[in-house]
Design a protein around this motif. Structure first.
Motif, PDB file in Angstrom:
ATOM      1  N   ALA B  66       0.850  -1.192   0.000  1.00  0.00           N
ATOM      2  CA  ALA B  66       0.000   0.000   0.000  1.00  0.00           C
ATOM      3  C   ALA B  66       0.878   1.232   0.000  1.00  0.00           C
ATOM      4  O   ALA B  66       2.012   1.207   0.482  1.00  0.00           O
ATOM      5  CB  ALA B  66      -0.928  -0.007   1.212  1.00  0.00           C
ATOM      6  N   SER B  67       0.329   2.302  -0.533  1.00  0.00           N
ATOM      7  CA  SER B  67       1.034   3.584  -0.534  1.00  0.00           C
ATOM      8  C   SER B  67       0.033   4.700  -0.310  1.00  0.00           C
ATOM      9  O   SER B  67      -1.160   4.575  -0.636  1.00  0.00           O
ATOM     10  CB  SER B  67       1.791   3.792  -1.854  1.00  0.00           C
ATOM     11  N   ARG B  68       0.542   5.784   0.251  1.00  0.00           N
ATOM     12  CA  ARG B  68      -0.295   6.963   0.495  1.00  0.00           C
ATOM     13  C   ARG B  68       0.486   8.179  -0.024  1.00  0.00           C
ATOM     14  O   ARG B  68       1.179   8.844   0.747  1.00  0.00           O
ATOM     15  CB  ARG B  68      -0.629   7.111   1.969  1.00  0.00           C
ATOM     16  N   PRO B  69       0.376   8.446  -1.309  1.00  0.00           N
ATOM     17  CA  PRO B  69       1.148   9.549  -1.891  1.00  0.00           C
ATOM     18  C   PRO B  69       0.607  10.930  -1.552  1.00  0.00           C
ATOM     19  O   PRO B  69       1.361  11.910  -1.573  1.00  0.00           O
ATOM     20  CB  PRO B  69       1.039   9.277  -3.392  1.00  0.00           C
ATOM     21  N   GLN B  70      -0.680  11.009  -1.237  1.00  0.00           N
ATOM     22  CA  GLN B  70      -1.296  12.278  -0.856  1.00  0.00           C
ATOM     23  C   GLN B  70      -2.156  12.055   0.391  1.00  0.00           C
ATOM     24  O   GLN B  70      -2.515  10.917   0.720  1.00  0.00           O
ATOM     25  CB  GLN B  70      -2.163  12.824  -1.995  1.00  0.00           C
ATOM     26  N   ASP B  71      -2.526  13.150   1.041  1.00  0.00           N
ATOM     27  CA  ASP B  71      -3.226  13.059   2.312  1.00  0.00           C
ATOM     28  C   ASP B  71      -4.499  12.220   2.221  1.00  0.00           C
ATOM     29  O   ASP B  71      -4.834  11.465   3.131  1.00  0.00           O
ATOM     30  CB  ASP B  71      -3.565  14.468   2.803  1.00  0.00           C
ATOM     31  N   ARG B  72      -5.227  12.370   1.095  1.00  0.00           N
ATOM     32  CA  ARG B  72      -6.522  11.709   1.003  1.00  0.00           C
ATOM     33  C   ARG B  72      -6.558  10.639  -0.087  1.00  0.00           C
ATOM     34  O   ARG B  72      -7.603  10.326  -0.622  1.00  0.00           O
ATOM     35  CB  ARG B  72      -7.595  12.777   0.755  1.00  0.00           C
ATOM     36  N   GLN B  73      -5.393  10.080  -0.398  1.00  0.00           N
ATOM     37  CA  GLN B  73      -5.299   9.046  -1.421  1.00  0.00           C
ATOM     38  C   GLN B  73      -4.576   7.835  -0.873  1.00  0.00           C
ATOM     39  O   GLN B  73      -3.505   7.941  -0.275  1.00  0.00           O
ATOM     40  CB  GLN B  73      -4.548   9.598  -2.647  1.00  0.00           C
ATOM     41  N   PHE B  74      -5.165   6.664  -1.079  1.00  0.00           N
ATOM     42  CA  PHE B  74      -4.606   5.426  -0.558  1.00  0.00           C
ATOM     43  C   PHE B  74      -4.662   4.409  -1.690  1.00  0.00           C
ATOM     44  O   PHE B  74      -5.717   4.211  -2.292  1.00  0.00           O
ATOM     45  CB  PHE B  74      -5.439   4.953   0.634  1.00  0.00           C
ATOM     46  N   ILE B  75      -3.529   3.789  -1.982  1.00  0.00           N
ATOM     47  CA  ILE B  75      -3.438   2.883  -3.125  1.00  0.00           C
ATOM     48  C   ILE B  75      -3.008   1.500  -2.660  1.00  0.00           C
ATOM     49  O   ILE B  75      -2.075   1.371  -1.861  1.00  0.00           O
ATOM     50  CB  ILE B  75      -2.441   3.426  -4.172  1.00  0.00           C
ATOM     51  N   LEU B  76      -3.669   0.503  -3.157  1.00  0.00           N
ATOM     52  CA  LEU B  76      -3.320  -0.893  -2.886  1.00  0.00           C
ATOM     53  C   LEU B  76      -2.756  -1.501  -4.165  1.00  0.00           C
ATOM     54  O   LEU B  76      -3.367  -1.383  -5.226  1.00  0.00           O
ATOM     55  CB  LEU B  76      -4.558  -1.673  -2.448  1.00  0.00           C
ATOM     56  N   SER B  77      -1.594  -2.156  -4.047  1.00  0.00           N
ATOM     57  CA  SER B  77      -0.918  -2.650  -5.239  1.00  0.00           C
ATOM     58  C   SER B  77      -0.415  -4.066  -5.054  1.00  0.00           C
ATOM     59  O   SER B  77      -0.250  -4.551  -3.934  1.00  0.00           O
ATOM     60  CB  SER B  77       0.287  -1.756  -5.574  1.00  0.00           C
ATOM     61  N   SER B  78      -0.180  -4.683  -6.191  1.00  0.00           N
ATOM     62  CA  SER B  78       0.508  -5.972  -6.212  1.00  0.00           C
ATOM     63  C   SER B  78       1.298  -6.066  -7.513  1.00  0.00           C
ATOM     64  O   SER B  78       0.832  -5.604  -8.560  1.00  0.00           O
ATOM     65  CB  SER B  78      -0.471  -7.131  -6.136  1.00  0.00           C
ATOM     66  N   LYS B  79       2.474  -6.664  -7.451  1.00  0.00           N
ATOM     67  CA  LYS B  79       3.260  -6.843  -8.664  1.00  0.00           C
ATOM     68  C   LYS B  79       2.802  -8.089  -9.426  1.00  0.00           C
ATOM     69  O   LYS B  79       2.808  -8.128 -10.653  1.00  0.00           O
ATOM     70  CB  LYS B  79       4.740  -6.974  -8.316  1.00  0.00           C
ATOM     71  N   LYS B  80       2.383  -9.124  -8.657  1.00  0.00           N
ATOM     72  CA  LYS B  80       1.927 -10.379  -9.280  1.00  0.00           C
ATOM     73  C   LYS B  80       0.800 -10.961  -8.464  1.00  0.00           C
ATOM     74  O   LYS B  80       1.007 -11.453  -7.353  1.00  0.00           O
ATOM     75  CB  LYS B  80       3.086 -11.392  -9.368  1.00  0.00           C
ATOM     76  N   LEU B  81      -0.384 -10.958  -9.032  1.00  0.00           N
ATOM     77  CA  LEU B  81      -1.540 -11.458  -8.321  1.00  0.00           C
ATOM     78  C   LEU B  81      -1.536 -12.982  -8.196  1.00  0.00           C
ATOM     79  O   LEU B  81      -1.082 -13.701  -9.096  1.00  0.00           O
ATOM     80  CB  LEU B  81      -2.826 -11.027  -9.036  1.00  0.00           C
ATOM     81  N   LEU B  82      -2.077 -13.433  -7.077  1.00  0.00           N
ATOM     82  CA  LEU B  82      -2.295 -14.858  -6.829  1.00  0.00           C
ATOM     83  C   LEU B  82      -3.793 -15.146  -6.859  1.00  0.00           C
ATOM     84  O   LEU B  82      -4.601 -14.229  -6.642  1.00  0.00           O
ATOM     85  CB  LEU B  82      -1.731 -15.258  -5.459  1.00  0.00           C
TER      86      LEU B  82
END
Lengths: 114, 114
Positions: B66-82
């Motif tokens: 997960a990353s939070r690049p801005q105060d009100r933005q939250f991103i969930l990521s994966s490089k390779k899904l299972l």
């Protein structure tokens, strides 16, 4: 460790009847907050009602009320005059001071019968 | 009033492909942000939470980040899904450490990994 237990995987209730959904919790902190959420089939989580550990009276919100028994560590949700639209999953949750986390139970699926 | 957005609403991805789910909140500043995953018919599993920009706490070791690049933005990521990444992903927000403050949830993203 904090824990929320919902022992009823599924419940049925006749329309216009009242139903109680059980929730027990475990915490060693004297201060905590308890919440109930409704999740219809669409997936959205809807906040229903809150009870604080120091609240003297049971919380009520319209047809929803919380039967809070502190000594038993239970916070059961009572839905009065059930409606077909009340069919959903219901989750009990708890938050303790000093933590950002909410602990959720496994949920109870309620089906209201016409 | 506060609003929380999630997109996409539905996603079908092959095993091994990358993932990016986005959540944004409007109408509040410095919220606590959360990512949950819900398997079909099951309870909520807390994946990540964030109390500020760049601050991420991980609850479950897995191939997600997960990353939070801005105060009100939250991103969930994966490089390779299972395959086991399939589920309903919910973003939520709350404020401060007040135990009486409930979480508000977004509409969710239904992810199917094939």
């Amino acid at each position: 460790a904090q824990k929320i237990t919902q022992t009823q995987p599924g419940m049925f209730v006749q329309e216009k009847e009242a139903v109680t959904l059980d929730c027990t919790y475990d915490t060693s902190d004297p201060s905590y907050g308890l919440f109930w959420y409704k999740q219809p089939s669409s997936g959205e989580m809807i906040f229903l009602i809150y009870q604080g550990s120091y609240d003297q009276q049971n919380a009520t919100e319209g047809r929803y009320s919380l039967n809070f028994q502190k000594a038993r560590k239970s916070a059961n949700l009572v839905i009065s005059a059930s409606q077909l639209g009340d069919s959903a999953m219901y989750f009990c949750a708890m938050r303790e001071p000093g933590t950002y986390k909410y602990i959720f139970g496994t949920g109870t699926r309620l089906k209201v019968l016409a | 009033s506060q609003t929380i957005h999630q997109w996409p609403a539905t996603l079908v991805q092959p095993v091994g492909s990358p993932l990016s789910l986005e959540c944004t909140v409007e109408g509040t500043s410095n919220p606590n942000l959360y990512w949950y995953r819900q398997a079909a018919g099951r309870g909520l599993q807390l994946l990540f939470y964030s109390v500020g920009i760049g601050q991420i706490s991980s609850e479950v070791p897995q191939n997600l980040s997960a990353s939070r690049p801005q105060d009100r933005q939250f991103i969930l990521s994966s490089k390779k899904l299972l395959l086991s990444d399939s589920g309903f992903y919910l973003c939520a927000w709350s404020v401060n450490l007040d135990i009486s403050y409930e979480q508000y949830f977004g509409p969710g993203t239904r992810l199917t990994v094939t």
